[in-house]
Design a protein around this motif. Structure first.
Motif, PDB file in Angstrom:
ATOM      1  N   TYR A  84       0.846  -1.186   0.000  1.00  8.77           N
ATOM      2  CA  TYR A  84       0.000   0.000   0.000  1.00  8.77           C
ATOM      3  C   TYR A  84       0.887   1.244   0.000  1.00  8.77           C
ATOM      4  CZ  TYR A  84      -3.468  -3.435   1.556  1.00  8.77           C
ATOM      5  OH  TYR A  84      -4.293  -4.533   1.664  1.00  8.77           O
ATOM      6  N   SER A  85       0.515   2.221  -0.803  1.00 11.23           N
ATOM      7  CA  SER A  85       1.346   3.428  -0.931  1.00 11.23           C
ATOM      8  C   SER A  85       1.454   4.204   0.383  1.00 11.23           C
ATOM      9  CB  SER A  85       0.784   4.327  -2.032  1.00 11.23           C
ATOM     10  OG  SER A  85      -0.525   4.749  -1.711  1.00 11.23           O
ATOM     11  N   PHE A  86       0.454   4.110   1.231  1.00 12.40           N
ATOM     12  CA  PHE A  86       0.479   4.879   2.479  1.00 12.40           C
ATOM     13  C   PHE A  86       1.407   4.258   3.529  1.00 12.40           C
ATOM     14  CE2 PHE A  86      -3.212   2.064   2.614  1.00 12.40           C
ATOM     15  CZ  PHE A  86      -3.023   1.384   3.806  1.00 12.40           C
ATOM     16  N   LEU A  87       2.040   3.132   3.216  1.00 15.12           N
ATOM     17  CA  LEU A  87       2.966   2.506   4.159  1.00 15.12           C
ATOM     18  C   LEU A  87       4.382   3.044   4.050  1.00 15.12           C
ATOM     19  CD1 LEU A  87       1.897  -1.243   4.123  1.00 15.12           C
ATOM     20  CD2 LEU A  87       1.552   0.441   5.928  1.00 15.12           C
ATOM     21  N   SER A  88       4.580   4.077   3.244  1.00 11.23           N
ATOM     22  CA  SER A  88       5.924   4.655   3.113  1.00 11.23           C
ATOM     23  C   SER A  88       6.375   5.200   4.468  1.00 11.23           C
ATOM     24  CB  SER A  88       5.929   5.758   2.057  1.00 11.23           C
ATOM     25  OG  SER A  88       5.171   6.854   2.507  1.00 11.23           O
ATOM     26  N   SER A  89       7.663   5.300   4.648  1.00 12.02           N
ATOM     27  CA  SER A  89       8.209   5.712   5.950  1.00 12.02           C
ATOM     28  C   SER A  89       7.757   7.117   6.353  1.00 12.02           C
ATOM     29  CB  SER A  89       9.731   5.636   5.927  1.00 12.02           C
ATOM     30  OG  SER A  89      10.235   6.465   4.897  1.00 12.02           O
ATOM     31  N   SER A  90       7.464   7.982   5.377  1.00 10.44           N
ATOM     32  CA  SER A  90       7.073   9.354   5.723  1.00 10.44           C
ATOM     33  C   SER A  90       5.710   9.406   6.413  1.00 10.44           C
ATOM     34  CB  SER A  90       7.040  10.232   4.470  1.00 10.44           C
ATOM     35  OG  SER A  90       6.078   9.742   3.555  1.00 10.44           O
ATOM     36  N   THR A  91       4.868   8.404   6.179  1.00 10.04           N
ATOM     37  CA  THR A  91       3.534   8.429   6.811  1.00 10.04           C
ATOM     38  C   THR A  91       3.533   7.732   8.161  1.00 10.04           C
ATOM     39  OG1 THR A  91       2.866   6.395   5.707  1.00 10.04           O
ATOM     40  CG2 THR A  91       2.327   8.472   4.602  1.00 10.04           C
ATOM     41  N   LYS A  92       4.636   7.111   8.533  1.00 10.89           N
ATOM     42  CA  LYS A  92       4.652   6.347   9.775  1.00 10.89           C
ATOM     43  C   LYS A  92       5.198   7.147  10.955  1.00 10.89           C
ATOM     44  CE  LYS A  92       4.948   1.953   9.591  1.00 10.89           C
ATOM     45  NZ  LYS A  92       5.370   0.574   9.488  1.00 10.89           N
ATOM     46  N   THR A  93       5.049   8.454  10.903  1.00 12.63           N
ATOM     47  CA  THR A  93       5.553   9.291  11.991  1.00 12.63           C
ATOM     48  C   THR A  93       4.565   9.379  13.149  1.00 12.63           C
ATOM     49  OG1 THR A  93       4.668  11.247  10.901  1.00 12.63           O
ATOM     50  CG2 THR A  93       6.993  10.689  10.475  1.00 12.63           C
ATOM     51  N   SER A  94       3.294   9.068  12.912  1.00 18.92           N
ATOM     52  CA  SER A  94       2.307   9.112  13.988  1.00 18.92           C
ATOM     53  C   SER A  94       1.539   7.792  14.014  1.00 18.92           C
ATOM     54  CB  SER A  94       1.333  10.276  13.773  1.00 18.92           C
ATOM     55  OG  SER A  94       0.558  10.040  12.615  1.00 18.92           O
ATOM     56  N   LEU A 128      -4.810   8.937   5.148  1.00 15.86           N
ATOM     57  CA  LEU A 128      -3.526   8.508   4.605  1.00 15.86           C
ATOM     58  C   LEU A 128      -3.727   7.527   3.448  1.00 15.86           C
ATOM     59  CD1 LEU A 128      -1.598   7.815   7.946  1.00 15.86           C
ATOM     60  CD2 LEU A 128      -1.483   9.851   6.489  1.00 15.86           C
ATOM     61  N   GLY A 129      -4.841   6.811   3.468  1.00 12.61           N
ATOM     62  CA  GLY A 129      -5.151   5.803   2.460  1.00 12.61           C
ATOM     63  C   GLY A 129      -6.252   4.912   2.991  1.00 12.61           C
ATOM     64  N   ALA A 130      -6.600   3.901   2.211  1.00 13.18           N
ATOM     65  CA  ALA A 130      -7.631   2.957   2.634  1.00 13.18           C
ATOM     66  C   ALA A 130      -7.340   1.618   1.968  1.00 13.18           C
ATOM     67  CB  ALA A 130      -9.017   3.466   2.264  1.00 13.18           C
ATOM     68  N   PHE A 131      -7.895   0.552   2.539  1.00 11.73           N
ATOM     69  CA  PHE A 131      -7.656  -0.782   2.001  1.00 11.73           C
ATOM     70  C   PHE A 131      -8.771  -1.733   2.421  1.00 11.73           C
ATOM     71  CE2 PHE A 131      -5.830  -0.672   6.194  1.00 11.73           C
ATOM     72  CZ  PHE A 131      -6.009  -1.951   6.720  1.00 11.73           C
ATOM     73  N   GLY A 132      -8.860  -2.828   1.702  1.00  9.91           N
ATOM     74  CA  GLY A 132      -9.801  -3.882   2.047  1.00  9.91           C
ATOM     75  C   GLY A 132      -9.067  -4.991   2.782  1.00  9.91           C
ATOM     76  N   VAL A 133      -9.795  -5.714   3.609  1.00  6.09           N
ATOM     77  CA  VAL A 133      -9.199  -6.806   4.379  1.00  6.09           C
ATOM     78  C   VAL A 133     -10.309  -7.749   4.843  1.00  6.09           C
ATOM     79  CG1 VAL A 133      -9.315  -5.582   6.600  1.00  6.09           C
ATOM     80  CG2 VAL A 133      -7.561  -7.325   6.254  1.00  6.09           C
TER      81      VAL A 133
END
Length: 170
Positions: A84-94, A128-133
């Motif tokens: 998923y594109s939102f898993l990049s390190s820049s989005t994992k600050t919070s 940040l994004g969305a996904f199915g699961v």
């Protein structure tokens, strides 16, 4: 020639025969069926074993969403097919928070909970994004059985907006 029935059963046999004749007429000539029957709305029952919708606020849905996001966020390398594109390190600050935007359940030997989850930034609540699961709940023991496709924030907001309008109409 009418068969000989005891007098106590004769009236029951006559009534049953008349009812069978009327039912046959209603099947063969449906235009003569009662108006009340014709106006009955057809209920669509879910197929046995299929997914059925559940409220996005259902505690089982929110628990499954929390579990899926925590698993994704803390163990992304061990989760296959989660590019998923939102898993990049820049989005994992919070620490993110999940918002369930679609939910359905399937009863199996436990419960399959199919979700679409919006991942919100823990600082400003932005998407940040969305996904199915699909999360399998075997009587309180949770596990992810399938990671779904990524959903854009725009599509997630559109789904939320559409559901809000549908709820307002009810």
């Amino acid at each position: 020639m009418m068969q000989s029935f005891p007098s106590s059963l004769r009236s029951h046999v006559i009534v049953a025969t008349m009812m069978m004749m009327m039912m046959t007429l209603c099947v063969v000539f449906p235009q003569y069926a009662s108006a009340a029957e014709a106006e009955q709305p057809q209920r669509k029952l879910p197929l046995v074993g299929s997914y059925s919708p559940m409220p996005v606020t259902d505690p089982m849905a929110t628990e499954a969403a929390d579990y899926a996001l925590t698993t994704l966020w803390t163990e992304p390398a061990s989760n296959t097919n989660t590019n998923y594109s939102f898993l990049s390190s820049s989005t994992k600050t919070s620490t993110p928070s999940p918002q369930v935007i679609e939910a359905a359940k399937q009863v199996v030997a436990g419960l399959n909970i199919q979700l679409t989850i919006m991942v919100k930034d823990g600082n400003d609540d932005s998407c940040l994004g969305a996904f199915g699961v699909v999360v399998y709940n075997q009587f309180g023991d949770l596990s992810v059985t399938r990671w779904g496709d990524e959903v854009t924030c725009q599509a997630a907001y559109e789904k939320l907006s559409k559901d809000g309008e549908d709820a307002a109409r009810k």
